[in-house]
Write an enzyme that holds these catalytic residues in place. Structure first.
Site, mmCIF file in Angstrom:
data_model
loop_
_atom_site.group_PDB
_atom_site.id
_atom_site.type_symbol
_atom_site.label_atom_id
_atom_site.label_comp_id
_atom_site.label_asym_id
_atom_site.label_seq_id
_atom_site.Cartn_x
_atom_site.Cartn_y
_atom_site.Cartn_z
ATOM 1 N N LYS A 93 -6.832 3.862 -5.873
ATOM 2 C CA LYS A 93 -5.580 3.311 -6.402
ATOM 3 C C LYS A 93 -5.736 2.714 -7.802
ATOM 4 O O LYS A 93 -4.809 2.730 -8.597
ATOM 5 C CB LYS A 93 -5.030 2.260 -5.442
ATOM 6 N N SER A 125 -11.295 8.665 -0.188
ATOM 7 C CA SER A 125 -10.391 7.958 -1.111
ATOM 8 C C SER A 125 -10.639 6.460 -1.158
ATOM 9 O O SER A 125 -10.372 5.811 -2.158
ATOM 10 C CB SER A 125 -8.939 8.229 -0.707
ATOM 11 N N GLU A 170 5.158 -2.380 -5.872
ATOM 12 C CA GLU A 170 5.369 -2.526 -4.437
ATOM 13 C C GLU A 170 4.022 -2.336 -3.754
ATOM 14 O O GLU A 170 3.124 -1.704 -4.308
ATOM 15 C CB GLU A 170 6.332 -1.443 -3.946
HETATM 16 C C1 PLP Z 1 -3.180 4.130 -0.285
HETATM 17 C C2 PLP Z 1 -4.317 4.918 0.214
HETATM 18 C C3 PLP Z 1 -4.178 6.273 0.581
HETATM 19 C C4 PLP Z 1 -2.853 6.998 0.589
HETATM 20 O O1 PLP Z 1 -2.243 7.106 -0.650
HETATM 21 P P1 PLP Z 1 -2.163 8.480 -1.440
HETATM 22 O O2 PLP Z 1 -1.192 8.186 -2.523
HETATM 23 O O3 PLP Z 1 -1.722 9.530 -0.496
HETATM 24 O O4 PLP Z 1 -3.523 8.769 -1.956
HETATM 25 C C5 PLP Z 1 -5.299 6.970 0.967
HETATM 26 N N1 PLP Z 1 -6.510 6.380 1.029
HETATM 27 C C6 PLP Z 1 -6.687 5.076 0.698
HETATM 28 C C7 PLP Z 1 -8.044 4.488 0.791
HETATM 29 C C8 PLP Z 1 -5.602 4.300 0.280
HETATM 30 O O5 PLP Z 1 -5.785 3.019 -0.041
#
Ligand code: PLP
Length: 425
Positions: free
Chosen positions: A86, A376, A108
Site C-alpha cells: 500500500k 502483498s 479512507e
Molecule cells: C489492502 C491489501 C490487499 C488488497 O488490496 P488490493 O488493492 O487488492 O491490492 C492485499 N494484500 C494486503 C497485504 C493488503 O493490505
C-alpha cells in the site's frame, strides 16, 4: 492505457459536478509529473530510502521440492515499510499532492492498512492527514489506529450506514467536495473515478517491473503470476509489465470466504453473485443486493472484503487475459502455515489467498516451470486473527493476563501521586 478513463465497458468518472474540477486537476498534474524527471527522481529516492525498495524475490526452494511441481518464487512485497504494498501508492500520491501545492491529505481505510501507509507518507512529507474509518473498523482495528495517530494523523470514525469501509469512502468524498482547494484525496486501491485506476496502477507497477528485472537477472521467464485481488492494486501493479503479452498466465485470486452463499464471500469475478454497477465513482462488477445496494461480504482477511473490483481488472477478466480463482478462509490459513513452515516467511492473510492458488498451480505444473506469487503483505498485522485460530486457549489466557496487569497498573496509578512527566520539546 485507458480510453477516456474506460477499460472496455468499465471505469469512467462518475463524480458530482463539484468534484469534476478536482479530478481533472489531478489528471493534469499526474500527467505532468510522469514527464518530470525531478518528480521521478524524488519518488525513486523515497522508494529506496523510506520504503526499502527493491523488495527481494525469494526462491521458495523447500516448498517447490515438497510440491514436486513448478518452481515457486515469492515477491516479498511485505518487506516494504509499513508491511505491505500500500505504501507504494500512498507515497506516490502524497508526493503528487505536495507537488500540486496541497497541504492536506484525506484517505479512507478499512482494516487500516491504507490509512497506515498514508499516515506514514504524510508524516514523512509534512502533510496534514485525516483518515476516514468506519466506527466498526475503528473498534476492531485499534493497533492500526494507534499507529496512525502516532504518525500524527487524525482518525475520524464514520457512524453512517454499516459503519465500515464503503461508508468511510462516502464520507471522504463528502469532505473532498468541500475541501479540494487545499486537499488531496488518496484512494487506496486501483479504483474510483478516472484517473485513479491509471494512477494507482502506475505507482504500484514498481512491483512488476522489479520482478521482471529480478527474473531476467536469473535468466528465468515466468509461466504464471499469482496475486490476491481486493480492489486490485497489488495485482494490477504486479501484472502491469505483462498486460499486453500472452505469457505469463496472470491469475487473480478472490476471497472465497466461508462458502458460495451470498454474504459469505467477496467473489466478484468468479461465481454469479456480482453485477455491473456504478459505485464510488466508477463502473465495474459489484456484489449488490436485489435493490442495487452494496451487499455484505465476508473474508477472513480484512483487505479482500471490498464489494467491488478495479475496472481494469474487471475488463481483463472479461477479455480473458486475467484468470480468476477463489480461495477460502481455510485454504488461506493453510497456505499461511505452509509457507511459514517451509520458507520461514509469514504471509498476510490476503496474500495467503494467492499463496493457496500458487500451491495448487505449482502442483499441477511440471518441474522447471516458474510461478511467481506476490506476497502483498506480511502477516504480523494478523496476529489477532491467526493467534486465536492457531492457539485459542493460550491466546485467551495471554489476553486475560495482559488485561489484568493493565487494570492493576491503572489502579496503582490512581492511588499514587503523578510521577515526573517527560517532555520532548
Ligand atoms: C489492502 C491489501 C490487499 C488488497 O488490496 P488490493 O488493492 O487488492 O491490492 C492485499 N494484500 C494486503 C497485504 C493488503 O493490505
Amino acid at each position: 492505457m485507458s480510453d477516456k478513463g474506460y477499460f472496455g465497458p468499465y471505469g469512467g468518472r462518475y463524480v458530482p459536478e463539484v468534484l469534476r474540477r478536482a479530478v481533472e486537476e489531478i489528471e493534469a498534474a499526474f500527467e505532468e509529473a510522469q514527464q518530470d524527471s525531478s518528480f521521478q527522481k524524488e519518488l525513486m529516492r523515497l522508494q529506496k530510502e523510506f520504503i526499502g525498495r527493491p523488495t527481494p524475490l525469494l526462491y521458495a526452494e523447500n516448498s517447490s521440492r515438497f510440491l514436486k511441481g513448478a518452481d515457486i518464487y515469492i515477491k516479498m512485497e511485505g518487506l516494504a515499510h509499513t508491511g505491505a504494498h500500500k505504501i507504494n501508492n500512498a507515497m506516490g500520491q502524497a508526493l503528487l499532492a505536495k507537488r500540486m501545492g496541497k497541504t492536506r491529505v484525506i484517505a479512507e481505510t478499512g482494516a487500516g492498512q491504507h490509512g497506515l501507509a498514508t499516515a506514514a507518507a504524510c508524516a514523512k512529507l509534512g502533510l496534514d492527514c485525516t483518515i476516514y474509518m468506519g466506527a466498526v473498523d475503528v473498534d476492531r482495528q485499534q493497533p492500526n489506529v494507534a499507529t496512525m495517530e502516532l504518525f500524527g494523523a487524525h482518525v475520524v470514525p464514520v457512524h453512517t450506514g454499516s459503519r465500515t469501509l464503503k461508508d468511510a469512502i462516502n464520507e471522504a468524498f463528502r469532505d473532498w467536495a468541500a475541501s479540494f482547494v487545499d486537499t488531496f484525496y488518496i484512494i487506496g486501491s486501483a479504483l474510483g473515478p478516472s484517473p485513479y485506476p491509471d494512477m494507482v496502477r502506475t505507482f504500484q507497477s514498481v512491483i512488476g517491473f522489479e520482478v521482471r528485472a529480478q527474473l531476467a537477472e536469473r535468466q528465468l521467464t515466468p509461466d504464471a503470476l499469482v496475486a490476491c485481488v481486493g480492489g486490485g492494486s497489488n495485482a494490477i501493479g504486479f501484472f502491469a509489465p505483462y498486460l499486453d503479452t500472452e505469457i505469463p498466465r496472470l491469475i487473480g485470486v478472490e476471497a472465497g470466504g466461508r462458502g458460495p452463499a451470498p454474504g459469505d464471500h467477496a467473489a466478484r469475478m468468479t461465481g454469479d453473485g456480482a453485477r455491473t454497477g456504478i459505485v464510488h465513482g466508477y463502473k465495474s462488477r459489484f456484489l449488490l443486493t436485489e435493490d442495487g445496494q452494496v451487499a455484505p461480504t465476508h473474508s477472513i482477511s480484512a483487505g479482500l472484503d471490498y464489494p467491488g473490483i478495479g475496472p481494469q481488472l474487471a475488463a481483463l477478466g472479461r477479455s480473458g487475459r486475467i484468470e480468476f480463482r477463489r480461495a477460502g478462509d481455510q485454504e488461506a490459513l493453510e497456505a499461511l502455515q505452509f509457507f511459514a513452515r517451509h520458507e520461514g516467511v509469514v504471509f498476510a492473510l490476503e496474500s495467503a489467498h494467492a499463496g493457496a492458488a500458487a500451491i495448487a498451480l505449482a502442483r499441477s505444473l511440471p518441474r522447471g516451470k516458474v510461478v511467481v506469487v506476490n506476497m502483498s503483505g506480511r502477516g504480523d498485522k494478523d496476529l489477532f486473527i491467526t493467534a486465536p485460530y492457531f492457539r485459542p486457549t493460550e491466546w485467551a489466557a495471554f489476553l486475560r493476563r495482559e488485561l489484568e496487569a493493565l487494570q492493576n497498573k491503572e489502579a496503582l496509578r490512581r492511588q499514587a501521586p503523578a510521577g515526573p512527566e517527560v517532555h520532548y520539546g
